[in-house]
Design an enzyme around this catalytic site. Structure first.
Site, PDB file in Angstrom:
ATOM      1  CG  HIS A   1      -1.923  -1.053   1.279  1.00  0.00           C
ATOM      2  ND1 HIS A   1      -2.148  -1.802   2.413  1.00  0.00           N
ATOM      3  CD2 HIS A   1      -2.795  -1.519   0.350  1.00  0.00           C
ATOM      4  CE1 HIS A   1      -3.110  -2.677   2.185  1.00  0.00           C
ATOM      5  NE2 HIS A   1      -3.514  -2.533   0.926  1.00  0.00           N
TER       6      HIS A   1
ATOM      7  CE  LYS B   1     -12.774  -7.075   3.131  1.00  0.00           C
ATOM      8  NZ  LYS B   1     -12.048  -6.276   2.140  1.00  0.00           N
TER       9      LYS B   1
ATOM     10  NE  ARG C   1      -2.021  -8.398  -4.505  1.00  0.00           N
ATOM     11  CZ  ARG C   1      -2.814  -8.793  -3.543  1.00  0.00           C
ATOM     12  NH1 ARG C   1      -2.389  -8.878  -2.328  1.00  0.00           N
ATOM     13  NH2 ARG C   1      -4.058  -9.151  -3.792  1.00  0.00           N
TER      14      ARG C   1
ATOM     15  CB  SER D   1      -4.606  -7.294   4.030  1.00  0.00           C
ATOM     16  OG  SER D   1      -4.053  -6.064   3.655  1.00  0.00           O
TER      17      SER D   1
END
Length: 159
Positions: free
Chosen positions: A17, A41, A90, A128
């Site tokens: 990040h 979430k 990514r 994460s």
């Protein structure tokens, strides 16, 4: 003056990040790092904790601000007059997901463009979810997150 919004859950903030934030800060006048709050979430860190971590991690970037939001990102962008949404990617899976999301966002707000910033290769595997799992078992996450995030993870998991 061009403002960009970099939204994400940032649960927790990672070196990946920060890589995107650093590179974007050289391209835009203002970067608004936006901690997205999704009530559906389950997050390890509260929105306030994530905002506090990101404020500390970005304090040396004069053109970076950190906020949280529980609305659609494109509505937030419209509200602050942002012209770009930043998305770090990514791999091809990230690109596919983010591309579809960019199309939806464009249909909701055609005044904002989505800009993809591929992460540097050394951060390809930094996720994460994997960091939280590793930290939960007491594993070393020091190469994936800054020291203050590593310490916060240890406190969360009492390690």
């Amino acid at each position: 003056m061009v403002t960009a919004v970099f939204p994400g859950s940032f649960d927790p903030p990672t070196y990946g990040h920060l890589n995107v934030i650093e590179r974007a800060s050289a391209l835009f006048d203002t970067i608004d790092v936006l901690v997205s709050v999704n009530p559906g979430k389950q997050s390890l860190f509260s929105a306030d904790e994530r905002v506090a971590l990101l404020k500390e991690l970005t304090k040396n970037f004069k053109n970076v601000q950190v906020h949280s939001c529980d609305t659609l990102v494109v509505e937030y962008a419209r509200k602050i007059g942002a012209k770009a949404l930043l998305r770090g990617i990514r791999n091809a899976n990230d690109f596919s997901y983010e591309f579809d999301l960019a199309l939806v966002n464009r249909s909701l707000n055609d005044g904002v463009e989505t800009i993809f910033i591929p992460t540097e290769p050394k951060f390809f595997s930094v996720r994460s979810s994997a960091i939280k799992e590793l930290a939960g078992y007491g594993g070393d996450v020091g190469k994936m997150v800054p020291p203050i995030v590593e310490e916060a993870l240890k406190k969360k998991f009492n390690k």
